[in-house]
Motif scaffolding. Structure first.
Motif, PDB file in Angstrom:
ATOM      1  N   UNK A  17      58.678   6.662-120.868  1.00 50.07           N
ATOM      2  CA  UNK A  17      59.186   7.396-122.029  1.00 50.07           C
ATOM      3  C   UNK A  17      58.199   7.263-123.187  1.00 50.07           C
ATOM      4  N   UNK A  18      57.930   8.378-123.831  1.00 48.88           N
ATOM      5  CA  UNK A  18      56.956   8.418-124.924  1.00 48.88           C
ATOM      6  C   UNK A  18      57.654   8.874-126.201  1.00 48.88           C
ATOM      7  N   UNK A  19      57.413   8.150-127.285  1.00 54.35           N
ATOM      8  CA  UNK A  19      57.996   8.560-128.564  1.00 54.35           C
ATOM      9  C   UNK A  19      57.016   8.270-129.695  1.00 54.35           C
ATOM     10  N   UNK A  20      56.532   9.326-130.340  1.00 59.28           N
ATOM     11  CA  UNK A  20      55.642   9.202-131.496  1.00 59.28           C
ATOM     12  C   UNK A  20      56.313   9.869-132.683  1.00 59.28           C
ATOM     13  N   UNK A  21      56.373   9.176-133.801  1.00 56.76           N
ATOM     14  CA  UNK A  21      56.930   9.808-134.999  1.00 56.76           C
ATOM     15  C   UNK A  21      56.628   8.952-136.222  1.00 56.76           C
ATOM     16  N   UNK A  22      56.657   9.613-137.392  1.00 59.60           N
ATOM     17  CA  UNK A  22      56.622   8.882-138.656  1.00 59.60           C
ATOM     18  C   UNK A  22      57.978   8.218-138.820  1.00 59.60           C
ATOM     19  N   UNK A  23      57.982   6.973-139.273  1.00 58.33           N
ATOM     20  CA  UNK A  23      59.237   6.219-139.350  1.00 58.33           C
ATOM     21  C   UNK A  23      60.308   6.959-140.156  1.00 58.33           C
ATOM     22  N   UNK A  24      59.975   7.297-141.399  1.00 63.16           N
ATOM     23  CA  UNK A  24      60.928   8.037-142.223  1.00 63.16           C
ATOM     24  C   UNK A  24      62.113   7.217-142.682  1.00 63.16           C
ATOM     25  N   UNK A  25      62.191   5.974-142.279  1.00 63.04           N
ATOM     26  CA  UNK A  25      63.263   5.076-142.717  1.00 63.04           C
ATOM     27  C   UNK A  25      62.715   3.656-142.670  1.00 63.04           C
ATOM     28  N   UNK A  85      55.254   3.683-126.106  1.00 60.62           N
ATOM     29  CA  UNK A  85      55.327   3.999-124.678  1.00 60.62           C
ATOM     30  C   UNK A  85      56.250   2.970-124.033  1.00 60.62           C
ATOM     31  N   UNK A  86      57.228   3.450-123.267  1.00 59.07           N
ATOM     32  CA  UNK A  86      58.199   2.573-122.604  1.00 59.07           C
ATOM     33  C   UNK A  86      57.997   2.683-121.093  1.00 59.07           C
ATOM     34  N   UNK A  87      57.762   1.532-120.458  1.00 58.56           N
ATOM     35  CA  UNK A  87      57.382   1.519-119.042  1.00 58.56           C
ATOM     36  C   UNK A  87      58.457   0.868-118.172  1.00 58.56           C
ATOM     37  N   UNK A  88      58.790   1.483-117.033  1.00 57.04           N
ATOM     38  CA  UNK A  88      59.703   0.828-116.088  1.00 57.04           C
ATOM     39  C   UNK A  88      59.071  -0.459-115.564  1.00 57.04           C
ATOM     40  N   UNK A  89      59.911  -1.443-115.287  1.00 53.68           N
ATOM     41  CA  UNK A  89      59.419  -2.706-114.719  1.00 53.68           C
ATOM     42  C   UNK A  89      59.168  -2.495-113.226  1.00 53.68           C
ATOM     43  N   UNK A  90      58.025  -2.965-112.766  1.00 51.30           N
ATOM     44  CA  UNK A  90      57.673  -2.838-111.352  1.00 51.30           C
ATOM     45  C   UNK A  90      57.700  -4.202-110.668  1.00 51.30           C
ATOM     46  N   UNK A  91      57.747  -4.203-109.348  1.00 50.02           N
ATOM     47  CA  UNK A  91      57.766  -5.451-108.591  1.00 50.02           C
ATOM     48  C   UNK A  91      56.421  -6.156-108.711  1.00 50.02           C
ATOM     49  N   UNK A  92      56.492  -7.487-108.724  1.00 54.94           N
ATOM     50  CA  UNK A  92      55.279  -8.325-108.703  1.00 54.94           C
ATOM     51  C   UNK A  92      54.276  -7.944-109.793  1.00 54.94           C
ATOM     52  N   UNK A  93      54.769  -7.749-111.005  1.00 62.87           N
ATOM     53  CA  UNK A  93      53.893  -7.372-112.119  1.00 62.87           C
ATOM     54  C   UNK A  93      53.041  -8.542-112.582  1.00 62.87           C
ATOM     55  N   UNK A  94      51.925  -8.228-113.190  1.00 64.42           N
ATOM     56  CA  UNK A  94      51.071  -9.218-113.831  1.00 64.42           C
ATOM     57  C   UNK A  94      51.879  -9.997-114.876  1.00 64.42           C
ATOM     58  N   UNK A  95      51.601 -11.284-115.010  1.00 68.09           N
ATOM     59  CA  UNK A  95      52.326 -12.137-115.973  1.00 68.09           C
ATOM     60  C   UNK A  95      52.222 -11.599-117.402  1.00 68.09           C
ATOM     61  N   UNK A  96      51.147 -10.872-117.687  1.00 65.48           N
ATOM     62  CA  UNK A  96      50.943 -10.302-119.018  1.00 65.48           C
ATOM     63  C   UNK A  96      52.175  -9.545-119.491  1.00 65.48           C
ATOM     64  N   UNK A  97      52.805  -8.788-118.578  1.00 63.55           N
ATOM     65  CA  UNK A  97      53.905  -7.896-118.956  1.00 63.55           C
ATOM     66  C   UNK A  97      55.226  -8.629-119.208  1.00 63.55           C
TER      67      UNK A  97
END
Length: 267
Positions: A17-25, A85-97
């Protein structure tokens, strides 16, 4: 800004999911989502608060928020541009995430984020934009090697809350630990223990990070010289200020301003 985008994030479990916007609040209340979040801000400072910490996100940095972490978002001004950017969690992901953190954005990542400028909504699996967004996620562990200490723990003990507010309101002065202990009726030993027990850091660690965070805010405003910024956060020596800034951010205040100038020209 559409307040309802947060509920859209997890509507399609497999999309990015992608969301770009000026905060406005000036405040997005505490919430969480199943997807992990990469938040990049332009234009000013953003404060991200979790259950235990307040993160300080300056321009040209991003924060990684793992899946399920409750957080609120408060920009310093309504004109801040948020790129999410919102990313689904995948199996066996790098510890970074799996770890919260703030990282500088290099030129490669900056260009990739700017490429997503006109995207909004669900990026479906199999589409070109999905693959580009996934590539952004994939390179993060390789280029984001320095998790910057741009966060401060939230005090649980109300006695410590008063002391931290005192520090906050006197950042322009040189605050000595012994004076703070005396001011609030503690021995130096007992106040040291209170900091370590509650915040898991020493007074000097907290005080140093808070001064540098304030300095970043002032530098981003571009109203004061580096010498004036140093004085505003209690440093009489510009070299000492510059060295401390470098230890925390990995670059000198002058370099930081030059990098910000690059960002301004790309808008």
């Amino acid at each position: 800004m559409d307040k309802y985008y947060i509920s859209e994030v997890d509507a399609d479990k497999k999309s990015i999911y992608c969301y770009h916007d000026v905060m406005g609040e000036l405040f997005i209340p505490t919430h969480k989502h199943d997807k992990a979040q990469m938040l990049y801000a332009e234009g000013d400072v953003v404060f991200v608060t979790t259950e235990t910490k307040t993160y300080f996100l300056p321009a040209r940095h991003f924060i990684w928020i793992p899946s399920g972490v409750e957080h609120s978002i408060q920009p310093k001004s309504e004109s801040v541009m948020m790129r999410n950017l919102y990313f689904p969690v995948e199996k066996d992901e790098n510890e970074f995430y799996k770890i919260e953190g703030i990282y500088p954005v290099n030129n490669l990542l900056l260009q990739m984020m700017l490429f997503t400028n006109r995207w909004n909504g669900h990026l479906k699996k199999g589409t070109p934009n999905f693959f580009i967004a996934k590539a952004i996620k994939a390179i993060l562990p390789q280029i984001s090697l320095t998790n910057l200490p741009l966060e401060l723990p939230l005090p649980k003990d109300p006695r410590l809350g008063k002391i931290l507010r005192y520090i906050e309101s006197n950042l322009g002065e040189t605050i000595l630990f012994a004076d703070v202990a005396h001011e609030f009726g503690y021995s130096e030993r007992s106040l040291y223990r209170l900091f370590q027990k509650d915040l898991k850091m020493s007074f000097i660690q907290y005080y140093t990070i808070r001064r540098i965070l304030k300095a970043i805010e002032l530098l981003l405003e571009r109203k004061l010289s580096i010498k004036e910024v140093a004085q505003e956060v209690g440093y009489n020596s510009v070299p000492t200020f510059s060295n401390t800034f470098f230890k925390i951010l990995g670059q000198r205040p002058s370099d930081y301003l030059n990098v910000e100038g690059i960002l301004e020209r790309t808008k």
